[in-house]
Design a protein around this motif. Structure first.
Motif, short mmCIF file in Angstrom:
data_model
loop_
_atom_site.label_atom_id
_atom_site.label_comp_id
_atom_site.label_asym_id
_atom_site.label_seq_id
_atom_site.Cartn_x
_atom_site.Cartn_y
_atom_site.Cartn_z
N TYR A 84 0.82 -1.20 0.00
CA TYR A 84 0.00 0.00 0.00
C TYR A 84 0.86 1.26 0.00
O TYR A 84 0.58 2.22 -0.73
N ASN A 85 1.92 1.28 0.80
CA ASN A 85 2.80 2.46 0.84
C ASN A 85 3.49 2.67 -0.50
O ASN A 85 3.69 3.83 -0.91
N ASN A 86 3.88 1.60 -1.19
CA ASN A 86 4.45 1.74 -2.53
C ASN A 86 3.43 2.36 -3.48
O ASN A 86 3.77 3.20 -4.33
N PHE A 87 2.17 1.96 -3.35
CA PHE A 87 1.11 2.53 -4.17
C PHE A 87 0.91 4.01 -3.85
O PHE A 87 0.70 4.83 -4.75
N LEU A 88 0.98 4.37 -2.57
CA LEU A 88 0.87 5.78 -2.18
C LEU A 88 1.95 6.64 -2.83
O LEU A 88 1.68 7.76 -3.26
N GLU A 89 3.16 6.11 -2.91
CA GLU A 89 4.25 6.85 -3.56
C GLU A 89 3.93 7.11 -5.03
O GLU A 89 4.16 8.21 -5.53
N ILE A 90 3.43 6.10 -5.70
CA ILE A 90 3.05 6.27 -7.11
C ILE A 90 1.94 7.30 -7.23
O ILE A 90 1.98 8.18 -8.11
N TYR A 91 0.96 7.23 -6.36
CA TYR A 91 -0.14 8.19 -6.34
C TYR A 91 0.39 9.62 -6.19
O TYR A 91 0.02 10.52 -6.95
N ASP A 92 1.26 9.83 -5.22
CA ASP A 92 1.80 11.16 -4.96
C ASP A 92 2.68 11.67 -6.10
O ASP A 92 2.60 12.84 -6.49
N LYS A 93 3.53 10.81 -6.65
CA LYS A 93 4.43 11.22 -7.73
C LYS A 93 3.67 11.67 -8.98
O LYS A 93 4.16 12.50 -9.74
#
Length: 159
Positions: A84-93
């Motif tokens: 989930y945290n990896n997905f959050l990084e993609i979302y933010d980038k």
């Protein structure tokens, strides 16, 4: 409360059909999912880019005008905090307006807790396997589960 009761009853009545749908989702390859999403983006004239693709997951950036959506399809038994945290990084980038994390399995409680706490700042919709099967009416209501009946259009930016 009543809606929860109705959903519970429906899930119990259609338990066998839902289980067959989940088995089918776990058997279909990520390459096939990639092809389905790509074709649907072409049909809707949406700009898209594959952000990442692995043997068990694919993540798309889908754009319509100024709306950017992130859609991730993940074949796994359970999505953990690291996923989930990896997905959050993609979302933010990618400065996304909205994101959908779709899994064939379930989300661990930690993931639901994190998502609940940040939802108002980052609208990320979590879609587990059961919800995916039930909400895709064409797929769910078909007599035989088939990849031709799968659709991801409800996760695309609206016109």
């Amino acid at each position: 409360m009543i809606l929860h009761f109705i959903n519970t009853v429906l899930l119990k009545l259609h338990k066998d059909k839902i289980e067959k749908g989940l088995i089918f989702l776990n058997r279909i390859s990520v390459n096939k999912i990639n092809k389905i999403i790509t074709e649907e983006c072409h049909q809707k004239s949406l700009k898209y880019r594959i952000i990442s693709k692995k043997n068990n997951e694919v993540t798309f950036k889908i754009k319509r005008r100024k709306k950017v959506y992130i859609v991730k399809y993940h074949k796994t038994l359970a999505v953990n905090k690291l996923d989930y945290n990896n997905f959050l990084e993609i979302y933010d980038k990618n400065n996304a307006k909205k994101a959908y994390y779709i899994t064939t399995g379930v989300f661990l409680q930690d993931v639901y807790n994190i998502n609940y706490n940040i939802f108002f700042n980052r609208p990320i919709i979590l879609v587990d396997g059961i919800n995916f099967v039930v909400k895709d009416k064409k797929f769910y209501l078909s007599k035989n589960f088939s990849s031709s009946n799968l659709s991801f259009r409800r996760y695309f930016p609206k016109f």
